[in-house]
Motif scaffolding. Sequence first.
Motif, PDB file in Angstrom:
ATOM      1  N   LYS A   1       0.692  -1.106  -0.054  1.00  0.00           N
ATOM      2  CA  LYS A   1       0.022  -0.186  -0.046  1.00  0.00           C
ATOM      3  C   LYS A   1       0.937   1.345  -0.112  1.00  0.00           C
ATOM      4  O   LYS A   1       0.586   2.193  -0.785  1.00  0.00           O
ATOM      5  CB  LYS A   1      -0.851   0.113   1.408  1.00  0.00           C
ATOM      6  CG  LYS A   1      -2.237  -0.685   0.878  1.00  0.00           C
ATOM      7  CD  LYS A   1      -3.275  -0.456   2.101  1.00  0.00           C
ATOM      8  CE  LYS A   1      -4.434  -1.008   1.632  1.00  0.00           C
ATOM      9  NZ  LYS A   1      -5.699  -0.613   2.851  1.00  0.00           N
ATOM     10  N   LYS A   2       1.781   1.355   0.752  1.00  0.00           N
ATOM     11  CA  LYS A   2       2.526   2.632   1.022  1.00  0.00           C
ATOM     12  C   LYS A   2       3.825   2.571  -0.075  1.00  0.00           C
ATOM     13  O   LYS A   2       4.742   3.502   0.048  1.00  0.00           O
ATOM     14  CB  LYS A   2       3.063   2.890   2.386  1.00  0.00           C
ATOM     15  CG  LYS A   2       1.715   3.122   3.359  1.00  0.00           C
ATOM     16  CD  LYS A   2       2.134   3.329   4.820  1.00  0.00           C
ATOM     17  CE  LYS A   2       0.994   3.489   5.469  1.00  0.00           C
ATOM     18  NZ  LYS A   2       1.324   4.156   6.863  1.00  0.00           N
ATOM     19  N   MET A   3       3.831   1.522  -1.008  1.00  0.00           N
ATOM     20  CA  MET A   3       5.142   1.759  -1.775  1.00  0.00           C
ATOM     21  C   MET A   3       4.882   2.391  -3.102  1.00  0.00           C
ATOM     22  O   MET A   3       3.864   2.265  -3.777  1.00  0.00           O
ATOM     23  CB  MET A   3       5.419   0.118  -2.233  1.00  0.00           C
ATOM     24  CG  MET A   3       6.616  -0.502  -2.794  1.00  0.00           C
ATOM     25  SD  MET A   3       6.879  -1.971  -2.879  1.00  0.00           S
ATOM     26  CE  MET A   3       8.191  -2.391  -3.485  1.00  0.00           C
ATOM     27  N   VAL A   4       5.878   3.073  -3.509  1.00  0.00           N
ATOM     28  CA  VAL A   4       5.827   3.730  -4.890  1.00  0.00           C
ATOM     29  C   VAL A   4       7.038   3.340  -5.653  1.00  0.00           C
ATOM     30  O   VAL A   4       7.938   3.483  -5.225  1.00  0.00           O
ATOM     31  CB  VAL A   4       5.897   5.345  -4.487  1.00  0.00           C
ATOM     32  CG1 VAL A   4       5.899   6.116  -5.961  1.00  0.00           C
ATOM     33  CG2 VAL A   4       4.759   5.749  -3.642  1.00  0.00           C
ATOM     34  N   VAL A   5       6.656   2.619  -6.952  1.00  0.00           N
ATOM     35  CA  VAL A   5       7.785   2.283  -7.915  1.00  0.00           C
ATOM     36  C   VAL A   5       7.583   3.118  -9.131  1.00  0.00           C
ATOM     37  O   VAL A   5       6.367   3.344  -9.386  1.00  0.00           O
ATOM     38  CB  VAL A   5       7.778   0.728  -7.915  1.00  0.00           C
ATOM     39  CG1 VAL A   5       7.793   0.163  -6.567  1.00  0.00           C
ATOM     40  CG2 VAL A   5       6.433   0.178  -8.513  1.00  0.00           C
ATOM     41  N   LYS A   6       8.316   2.972 -10.156  1.00  0.00           N
ATOM     42  CA  LYS A   6       8.247   3.423 -11.393  1.00  0.00           C
ATOM     43  C   LYS A   6       7.717   2.223 -12.439  1.00  0.00           C
ATOM     44  O   LYS A   6       6.481   2.323 -12.541  1.00  0.00           O
ATOM     45  CB  LYS A   6       9.568   4.107 -11.921  1.00  0.00           C
ATOM     46  CG  LYS A   6       9.618   4.801 -13.330  1.00  0.00           C
ATOM     47  CD  LYS A   6      11.005   5.235 -13.621  1.00  0.00           C
ATOM     48  CE  LYS A   6      10.764   5.685 -15.106  1.00  0.00           C
ATOM     49  NZ  LYS A   6      12.135   6.154 -15.555  1.00  0.00           N
TER      50      LYS A   6
ATOM     51  N   GLY B   1      -0.339  -0.369  -3.968  1.00  0.00           N
ATOM     52  CA  GLY B   1       0.408   0.801  -3.714  1.00  0.00           C
ATOM     53  C   GLY B   1       0.079   1.565  -5.294  1.00  0.00           C
ATOM     54  O   GLY B   1      -0.770   1.451  -6.070  1.00  0.00           O
ATOM     55  N   ARG B   2       1.434   2.238  -5.405  1.00  0.00           N
ATOM     56  CA  ARG B   2       1.589   3.235  -6.659  1.00  0.00           C
ATOM     57  C   ARG B   2       2.523   2.568  -7.649  1.00  0.00           C
ATOM     58  O   ARG B   2       3.597   2.380  -7.178  1.00  0.00           O
ATOM     59  CB  ARG B   2       1.907   4.587  -6.492  1.00  0.00           C
ATOM     60  CG  ARG B   2       0.585   5.540  -5.402  1.00  0.00           C
ATOM     61  CD  ARG B   2       1.046   6.743  -5.291  1.00  0.00           C
ATOM     62  NE  ARG B   2       1.292   7.487  -6.578  1.00  0.00           N
ATOM     63  CZ  ARG B   2       0.336   8.277  -7.016  1.00  0.00           C
ATOM     64  NH1 ARG B   2      -1.061   8.238  -6.519  1.00  0.00           N
ATOM     65  NH2 ARG B   2       0.416   8.954  -8.162  1.00  0.00           N
ATOM     66  N   VAL B   3       2.046   2.637  -8.831  1.00  0.00           N
ATOM     67  CA  VAL B   3       3.047   2.200  -9.923  1.00  0.00           C
ATOM     68  C   VAL B   3       3.087   3.462 -11.053  1.00  0.00           C
ATOM     69  O   VAL B   3       1.943   3.839 -11.658  1.00  0.00           O
ATOM     70  CB  VAL B   3       2.718   0.958 -10.802  1.00  0.00           C
ATOM     71  CG1 VAL B   3       3.730   0.921 -11.858  1.00  0.00           C
ATOM     72  CG2 VAL B   3       2.845  -0.222  -9.765  1.00  0.00           C
ATOM     73  N   GLU B   4       4.209   4.270 -10.725  1.00  0.00           N
ATOM     74  CA  GLU B   4       3.993   5.612 -11.812  1.00  0.00           C
ATOM     75  C   GLU B   4       4.378   5.546 -13.074  1.00  0.00           C
ATOM     76  O   GLU B   4       3.837   6.069 -13.837  1.00  0.00           O
ATOM     77  CB  GLU B   4       5.107   6.524 -11.015  1.00  0.00           C
ATOM     78  CG  GLU B   4       5.110   6.714  -9.556  1.00  0.00           C
ATOM     79  CD  GLU B   4       3.926   7.718  -9.320  1.00  0.00           C
ATOM     80  OE1 GLU B   4       3.401   8.421 -10.253  1.00  0.00           O
ATOM     81  OE2 GLU B   4       3.558   7.848  -8.114  1.00  0.00           O
TER      82      GLU B   4
END
Length: 87
Positions: A40-45, A58-61
């Motif tokens: 949930k709190k992870m952000v990756v490219k 979480g977020r996949v940019e």
Amino acid sequence: MRRSLITASIFLAMCLAASTVSAEEAPDVIKLKKDLVIAKKMVVKDVIVVDGNLTVLGRVEGDIVVVGGTITLKPGSYTGGSISVVG
């Protein structure tokens, strides 16, 4: 089929290697023959999973590519790029 998976994997790895990474950018994630969970709190490219499944909380940019597996997007997850599934 196996030859296609290998070819797609090599092509995608080369594309990611050619990109420029700065210190402020989120990391790329590549996982081979294992499942991957973006917490949930992870952000990756960008994310590449070969012979495994991906679950995104979480977020996949950037872009997501899964070869030989499935993608599960959970409520509250975010994807900023394209999603590709092969096999």
